[in-house]
Write an enzyme that holds these catalytic residues in place. Structure first.
Site, PDB file in Angstrom:
ATOM      1  N   ASP A 100       0.878  -1.160   0.000  1.00  0.00           N
ATOM      2  CA  ASP A 100       0.000   0.000   0.000  1.00  0.00           C
ATOM      3  C   ASP A 100       0.929   1.227   0.000  1.00  0.00           C
ATOM      4  OD1 ASP A 100      -2.349   1.655   0.664  1.00  0.00           O
ATOM      5  OD2 ASP A 100      -1.491   1.750   2.671  1.00  0.00           O
ATOM      6  N   ASP A 108      -1.290  -0.655   5.996  1.00  0.00           N
ATOM      7  CA  ASP A 108      -1.366  -0.051   7.331  1.00  0.00           C
ATOM      8  C   ASP A 108      -2.659  -0.447   8.039  1.00  0.00           C
ATOM      9  OD1 ASP A 108      -3.205   1.465   5.979  1.00  0.00           O
ATOM     10  OD2 ASP A 108      -2.144   3.364   6.174  1.00  0.00           O
ATOM     11  N   ASP A 118      -7.188  -1.089   3.976  1.00  0.00           N
ATOM     12  CA  ASP A 118      -6.763  -2.194   3.132  1.00  0.00           C
ATOM     13  C   ASP A 118      -6.991  -3.561   3.771  1.00  0.00           C
ATOM     14  OD1 ASP A 118      -4.711  -1.798   4.939  1.00  0.00           O
ATOM     15  OD2 ASP A 118      -3.402  -0.851   3.453  1.00  0.00           O
TER      16      ASP A 118
HETATM   17  P1  ADP Z   1      -4.271   5.045  -0.432  1.00  0.00           P
HETATM   18  O1  ADP Z   1      -4.651   3.869  -1.254  1.00  0.00           O
HETATM   19  O2  ADP Z   1      -2.990   5.666  -0.972  1.00  0.00           O
HETATM   20  O3  ADP Z   1      -4.149   4.710   1.028  1.00  0.00           O
HETATM   21  P2  ADP Z   1      -7.029   6.180  -0.283  1.00  0.00           P
HETATM   22  O4  ADP Z   1      -7.712   5.049  -0.973  1.00  0.00           O
HETATM   23  O5  ADP Z   1      -7.270   6.341   1.173  1.00  0.00           O
HETATM   24  O6  ADP Z   1      -5.440   6.195  -0.629  1.00  0.00           O
HETATM   25  O7  ADP Z   1      -7.473   7.553  -0.984  1.00  0.00           O
HETATM   26  C1  ADP Z   1      -7.358   7.733  -2.388  1.00  0.00           C
HETATM   27  C2  ADP Z   1      -7.552   9.170  -2.784  1.00  0.00           C
HETATM   28  O8  ADP Z   1      -8.884   9.625  -2.438  1.00  0.00           O
HETATM   29  C3  ADP Z   1      -6.636  10.161  -2.099  1.00  0.00           C
HETATM   30  O9  ADP Z   1      -5.392  10.236  -2.746  1.00  0.00           O
HETATM   31  C4  ADP Z   1      -7.434  11.453  -2.213  1.00  0.00           C
HETATM   32  O10 ADP Z   1      -7.277  12.006  -3.491  1.00  0.00           O
HETATM   33  C5  ADP Z   1      -8.863  10.988  -2.049  1.00  0.00           C
HETATM   34  N1  ADP Z   1      -9.321  11.103  -0.648  1.00  0.00           N
HETATM   35  C6  ADP Z   1      -9.622  10.096   0.205  1.00  0.00           C
HETATM   36  N2  ADP Z   1     -10.034  10.560   1.396  1.00  0.00           N
HETATM   37  C7  ADP Z   1      -9.969  11.921   1.325  1.00  0.00           C
HETATM   38  C8  ADP Z   1     -10.275  13.016   2.239  1.00  0.00           C
HETATM   39  N3  ADP Z   1     -10.709  12.823   3.480  1.00  0.00           N
HETATM   40  N4  ADP Z   1     -10.086  14.269   1.779  1.00  0.00           N
HETATM   41  C9  ADP Z   1      -9.653  14.503   0.529  1.00  0.00           C
HETATM   42  N5  ADP Z   1      -9.357  13.538  -0.362  1.00  0.00           N
HETATM   43  C10 ADP Z   1      -9.515  12.268   0.015  1.00  0.00           C
HETATM   44 MG    MG Z   2      -3.658   3.590   2.944  1.00  0.00          MG
END
Ligand code: ADP
Ligand code: MG
Length: 291
Positions: free
Chosen positions: A38, A259, A263
């Site tokens: 991740d 983390d 996921d």
């Molecule tokens: P990762 O897989 O890297 O852990 P996430 O799946 O949690 O990322 O989030 C993917 C994308 O969704 C982020 O890069 C962001 O663009 C958007 N996003 C998610 N949660 C938020 C939030 N609370 N505020 C703004 N953007 C968000």
């Molecule tokens: Mg993550």
């Protein structure tokens, strides 16, 4: 491994902030073909910080930050925390009568003084958040979130966003009452050991893959920095498990390092799921040295 060795290894893992589920996970870990990482909070520190805030309309920067922070106040996402921190520090110096006065107030008191009321809040996994502020719809998130709501992003802002992304930053777009207002650039540095861990598993003949909900440009910039060539970006939380299942199809053994925040389905789908704390990627060190 004998049951005793497994118990010891599990204990060592736990003391390093690593959760190893079941002794057979350790046996399978010896024959892994793919390690899926991740991005946010796993390869990166998960300590995101706003580096840029830019308004593309008449709105004042202070009002823009208030708006965004108010929308994110109920979110638990690391990006939300970064936005609240930035807005808090901005207002701390911008709005407070004196540092002396400020010292008497808690962070929560200061925040509650200027945060706007947000109703009908919803967190949209992999996209962002939405709510109503002053009876107007507020959207804070990625391109997909604005596109779904029919909010166009002006070319000037899109170019600014691309520039952030090629530099490994995540761009967060903000819309108010159906119109694009501005954006924030957020940086989340790599963990110090991330690159050396990736290099180590490559030396073992294991194929590293990065999977993230973040956009392609940011994902590729971060992957390049950490030394991963195989990248899967713009993957919704549920889609991470599908990525794993597709790699398993030819009988490959797949480990997932995450983390544990969004996921868990992927950690469960993997042959070996490693939920790590935010501190370090220590299980892989265990694997390279003592297994
Ligand atoms: P990762 O897989 O890297 O852990 P996430 O799946 O949690 O990322 O989030 C993917 C994308 O969704 C982020 O890069 C962001 O663009 C958007 N996003 C998610 N949660 C938020 C939030 N609370 N505020 C703004 N953007 C968000
Ligand atoms: Mg993550």
């Amino acid at each position: 491994a004998t049951p005793t060795a497994v118990m010891v290894a599990t204990g060592v893992g736990a003391s390093h902030g690593v959760l190893i589920k079941g002794g057979d996970a350790l046996e399978r870990a010896q024959n892994v073909h793919y390690v899926i990482f991740d991005k946010t909070g796993t390869l990166t520190q998960g300590k995101a910080a706003v580096t840029t805030a830019k308004v593309f309309t008449e709105m004042e920067l202070a009002d823009f930050l208030t708006l965004v922070a108010s929308a994110e106040a109920s979110s638990e996402h690391p990006l939300a925390r970064a936005i609240l921190d930035y807005a808090y520090h901005y207002h701390f110096f911008d709005k407070l009568p004196s540092v002396e006065g400020a010292a008497k107030q808690s962070r929560e008191e200061i925040l509650s003084e200027w945060l706007l009321e947000a109703i009908e809040f919803s967190a949209l996994p992999g996209r962002g958040v939405q709510c109503l502020i002053n009876e107007k719809k507020v959207l804070v998130g990625n391109r997909a979130l604005l596109a779904e709501n029919g909010v166009p992003v002006p070319t000037e802002a899109e170019n600014f966003l691309i520039d952030l992304e090629v530099n490994g930053k995540t761009g967060i777009l903000v819309a108010y009452d159906g119109s694009f207002v501005g954006l924030l650039g957020i940086a989340d540095p790599l963990k110090r050991e991330a690159a050396v861990v990736v290099e180590g598993i490559k030396k073992l003949g294991v194929h590293p893959v990065m999977v993230t909900g973040d956009n392609w440009r940011t994902a590729q910039a971060v992957a390049k920095e950490v030394g991963i060539e195989d990248v899967r970006a713009e993957v919704m939380p549920a889609g991470k498990a599908d990525v794993i299942r597709s790699l398993q199809k030819d009988g490959s053994i797949v480990a997932m390092v995450g983390d544990g925040i969004n996921d868990s389905p992927a950690l469960a789908a993997a042959d070996v799921g490693m939920a790590i704390g935010l501190e370090r990627i220590s299980l892989l060190k265990l694997r390279t040295t003592s297994w």
